[in-house]
Design an enzyme around this catalytic site. Structure first.
Site, PDB file in Angstrom:
ATOM      1  CE1 TYR A  75     -26.502  37.541  33.733  1.00  0.00           C
ATOM      2  CE2 TYR A  75     -24.439  37.281  34.946  1.00  0.00           C
ATOM      3  CZ  TYR A  75     -25.623  37.970  34.726  1.00  0.00           C
ATOM      4  OH  TYR A  75     -25.922  39.076  35.472  1.00  0.00           O
ATOM      5  CG  PHE A 127     -21.198  64.133  23.086  1.00  0.00           C
ATOM      6  CD1 PHE A 127     -21.622  64.755  21.927  1.00  0.00           C
ATOM      7  CD2 PHE A 127     -22.003  63.129  23.615  1.00  0.00           C
ATOM      8  CE1 PHE A 127     -22.815  64.390  21.315  1.00  0.00           C
ATOM      9  CE2 PHE A 127     -23.187  62.763  23.004  1.00  0.00           C
ATOM     10  CZ  PHE A 127     -23.597  63.391  21.856  1.00  0.00           C
ATOM     11  CB  ALA A 220     -16.717  58.571  20.346  1.00  0.00           C
ATOM     12  CG  HIS A 453     -31.789  69.023  21.364  1.00  0.00           C
ATOM     13  ND1 HIS A 453     -31.431  69.178  22.678  1.00  0.00           N
ATOM     14  CD2 HIS A 453     -31.164  67.896  20.930  1.00  0.00           C
ATOM     15  CE1 HIS A 453     -30.608  68.195  23.015  1.00  0.00           C
ATOM     16  NE2 HIS A 453     -30.443  67.413  21.990  1.00  0.00           N
TER      17      HIS A 453
HETATM   18  N1  F0G Z   1     -18.737  60.975  23.473  1.00  0.00           N
HETATM   19  C1  F0G Z   1     -18.819  61.518  22.246  1.00  0.00           C
HETATM   20  C2  F0G Z   1     -17.682  62.345  21.739  1.00  0.00           C
HETATM   21  C3  F0G Z   1     -19.959  61.306  21.459  1.00  0.00           C
HETATM   22  O1  F0G Z   1     -20.020  61.856  20.249  1.00  0.00           O
HETATM   23  C4  F0G Z   1     -21.016  60.507  21.972  1.00  0.00           C
HETATM   24  C5  F0G Z   1     -22.236  60.292  21.193  1.00  0.00           C
HETATM   25  C6  F0G Z   1     -20.878  59.953  23.259  1.00  0.00           C
HETATM   26  C7  F0G Z   1     -19.722  60.205  23.979  1.00  0.00           C
HETATM   27  C8  F0G Z   1     -21.948  59.109  23.883  1.00  0.00           C
HETATM   28  O2  F0G Z   1     -21.957  57.849  23.299  1.00  0.00           O
HETATM   29  O3  F0G Z   1     -24.220  57.709  22.224  1.00  0.00           O
HETATM   30  O4  F0G Z   1     -22.817  55.667  22.626  1.00  0.00           O
HETATM   31  O5  F0G Z   1     -23.866  56.825  24.517  1.00  0.00           O
HETATM   32  N2  F0G Z   1     -22.518  60.971  20.165  1.00  0.00           N
HETATM   33  C9  F0G Z   1     -23.668  60.782  19.275  1.00  0.00           C
HETATM   34  C10 F0G Z   1     -23.728  61.910  18.277  1.00  0.00           C
HETATM   35  C11 F0G Z   1     -24.967  60.505  19.950  1.00  0.00           C
HETATM   36  O6  F0G Z   1     -24.739  61.984  17.540  1.00  0.00           O
HETATM   37  O7  F0G Z   1     -22.788  62.693  18.164  1.00  0.00           O
HETATM   38  P1  F0G Z   1     -23.288  56.975  23.164  1.00  0.00           P
END
Ligand code: F0G
Length: 462
Positions: A75, A127, A220, A453
Site C-alpha cells: 500500500y 483536450f 500526453a 457523441h
Molecule cells: N490530455 C490530452 C491531450 C489527451 O489526449 C487526453 C486523452 C487526456 C489529456 C486525458 O487523458 O484519457 O488518460 O484521462 N485523450 C484520449 C484520446 C482519450 O482519445 O485522444 P486520459
C-alpha cells in the site's frame, strides 16, 4: 538509429499476437445499425482495425511485461513507485512527482489547486477532459492556437503553437489576476496532433514570467512532440529526445500527463511539479481522497513499473521514427488517393477532412460522422468524428455549435498494427472515394445532454 535504412522495418519483432477478424458485410451492417449508427457503441469484436484512439491501446514490450511481474503491491512505499519517481525526475525537469490512474485523474487533482472561481485558463487547444476539469474547478478554458491550425490544407511545421500575440492581448484585456495558469498541450491533440516548437514554448514562458502566471504542460504526447522538434526546428538535430524534453519542461512549473499515450501503457497518469513544494504538498493532500495514497495514486505497483519502463522506451529514436513514419505513411496513401487530410500529418493520427471529402453533406448533417459509419461498413475500420457531433450545442442558445473543423480521426495505436494494416485502411478509402456521392448525411434520433457523441443514436437522411 535506423534512419539510414528507412523506409525500413519496425524496430521490434512480434512475440504475441491477438487475432482480429473482418465480419462479413451483412454482419457489419447489422452491427452498426444495432449500435444506432454510432461506432462508439460497437463491441470491439465487431471491429477489424480499431483506430478510435491511441490511448491505452498500444502494445507493451517484453521488458514492460517482465516488469509487471516485479510489481510490489504494498500500500505504501512500493519499490515500483520509487522506480517511476526516479524515471520521471530523470526524463522531465521536475523535483516532485505523483502518480494518478490516468490523465484526467491528474487534472482533477491539480486544477482545483490552481483555479479560483471565474478565472481563465488559456492554452493552445484544450483536450475535452482538460476543458471539463477546468470548468468543474470553476474556470473557463480558452483556445489560443495559431490560426493555421484551423486550416487543414495549410501546411506548417508547428501548427500546435500558441498565438503569442493573442495570448498577450488576452492577458492584458482580462487582467493578470483573472488568469489562473497557462497550459500548453503537446502535441496538440485537438488541432490534429500538431507539435509545438521550442521557440514558441520559450515565448510563452517569457510572457508567463512577465505577468507572473504559472505555465503548465499537458504532456500526453511529449516524446512525439520532441521528435518533431528534433526533425523540424533549427538547432535540435544533434540533441537527444531526453535533452529536448528536459529543456522543454524546464520552461514550465509542472505538468499533467496521461501515460496511456507516450507512457506506452494501457493505464496510468502523472503529475510533475518543477519546484513548488507548497503546491506539491497540496496536491499530495488532494491525491489521497480522490486517487489513492501518495505512492500509488490509483495504480497497481505493476502498472507503475510498466510506466517507468515505457517512458524510457518512448524516448528511443528508432521507436519514434517508426511511430511517426507509420502515421505519415497512412497520410501519404490517403493523399495519393486524393482524400483531403489535415496537413502536415500529426504525431498520433491522420485527420480526414470529412467536410470537404463529403462536400455534398451539409455540416449540420454530420459529414465526418457519416464517413465514420461508412468506413466501418465498407471495411470494418473504426475511426472517430472530431467535429460537429463532438462540439455539441451552445449551452445558452441550444443551437448546434458549428466548429471550423469537421474531421474524422484515424488514430494509430502504438506498436500495434503493421504497415499492411495501414495499406488496408487506404484501400477501404479508395472504395469510399468511388462511391462517396452516395453517402448520406445523418440526423440524431437520441441525443444525450452532455458528451452526446459517446451514446447518441442516428438515422440516415432519406
Ligand atoms: N490530455 C490530452 C491531450 C489527451 O489526449 C487526453 C486523452 C487526456 C489529456 C486525458 O487523458 O484519457 O488518460 O484521462 N485523450 C484520449 C484520446 C482519450 O482519445 O485522444 P486520459
Amino acid at each position: 538509429m535506423s534512419s539510414e535504412f528507412w523506409p525500413g522495418a519496425e524496430p521490434f519483432k512480434i512475440k504475441v499476437v491477438e487475432p482480429i477478424k473482418l465480419l462479413p458485410r451483412e454482419e457489419r451492417i447489422n452491427a452498426i445499425e444495432k449500435a444506432g449508427l454510432n461506432p462508439f457503441l460497437l463491441s470491439s469484436s465487431q471491429v477489424f482495425i480499431d483506430l478510435l484512439t491511441d490511448s491505452g491501446t498500444g502494445a507493451m514490450s517484453d521488458n514492460q511485461w517482465a516488469g509487471m511481474m516485479l510489481g510490489d503491491e504494498s500500500y505504501a512505499g512500493s519499490r515500483n513507485f520509487y522506480n517511476l519517481e526516479n524515471t520521471v525526475k530523470d526524463i522531465f525537469h521536475c523535483e516532485y512527482f505523483l502518480p494518478t490512474h490516468q490523465g484526467r485523474g491528474a487534472e482533477n487533482v491539480l486544477f482545483p489547486l490552481l483555479i479560483k472561481e471565474g478565472q481563465y485558463v488559456p492554452g493552445n487547444m484544450h483536450f475535452d477532459t482538460t476543458k471539463a476539469h477546468i470548468e468543474i474547478a470553476g474556470g473557463v478554458g480558452v483556445n489560443l492556437v495559431r490560426e493555421e491550425a484551423y486550416k487543414p490544407s495549410v501546411s506548417a511545421p508547428f501548427k500546435g503553437d500558441m498565438d503569442t500575440d493573442k495570448l498577450r492581448s488576452f492577458i492584458q484585456d482580462k487582467g493578470r489576476d483573472r488568469v489562473a495558469f497557462i497550459i500548453m498541450t503537446i502535441t496538440c491533440n485537438s488541432a490534429g496532433g500538431q507539435p509545438v516548437s521550442m521557440a514558441n514554448m520559450k515565448e510563452v514562458h517569457d510572457i508567463a514570467r512577465e505577468f507572473e502566471i504559472p505555465l503548465f504542460i499537458d504532456a500526453a504526447r511529449f516524446a512525439e512532440n520532441a521528435y518533431f522538434i528534433k526533425k523540424r526546428e533549427d538547432g535540435y538535430q544533434n540533441k537527444t529526445i531526453k535533452e529536448i524534453t528536459r529543456e522543454f519542461f524546464s520552461l514550465a512549473q509542472g505538468f499533467t500527463m496521461s501515460a496511456k499515450k507516450d507512457g506506452l501503457v494501457n493505464i496510468g497518469g502523472l503529475i510533475g511539479i518543477a519546484s513548488d513544494e507548497g503546491l506539491f504538498r497540496r496536491a499530495q493532500e488532494r491525491l489521497v481522497p480522490v486517487e489513492g495514497f501518495v505512492t500509488y495514486g490509483g495504480l497497481a505497483g505493476r502498472d507503475m513499473e510498466a510506466v517507468a519502463r515505457g517512458l524510457y522506451e518512448v524516448i528511443e529514436e528508432d521507436y519514434l521514427e517508426q511511430r511517426i513514419n507509420q502515421v505519415a505513411y497512412l497520410g501519404k496513401e490517403l493523399t495519393d488517393l486524393g482524400v483531403p487530410i489535415q496537413k502536415p500529418v500529426g504525431g498520433h493520427a491522420v485527420f480526414v477532412d470529412g467536410k470537404s471529402f463529403l462536400s455534398h453533406i451539409p455540416q449540420e448533417h454530420f459529414p465526418s460522422h457519416a464517413l465514420a459509419v461508412e468506413l466501418y461498413i465498407e471495411g470494418g475500420v473504426r475511426g472517430v468524428e472530431i467535429g460537429t457531433l463532438l462540439a455539441g450545442r451552445d449551452p445558452q442558445t441550444g443551437e448546434n455549435v458549428m466548429p471550423e473543423l469537421d474531421l474524422l480521426r484515424l488514430t494509430i495505436p502504438r506498436r500495434t498494427y503493421t504497415d499492411n494494416h495501414m495499406k488496408y485502411v487506404a484501400h477501404v478509402f479508395s472504395r469510399l472515394q468511388e462511391k462517396k456521392e452516395s453517402i448520406r448525411g445523418m440526423k440524431l434520433t437520441y441525443e444525450p445532454k452532455i458528451l452526446r457523441h459517446f451514446t447518441a443514436s442516428f438515422a440516415w437522411l432519406t
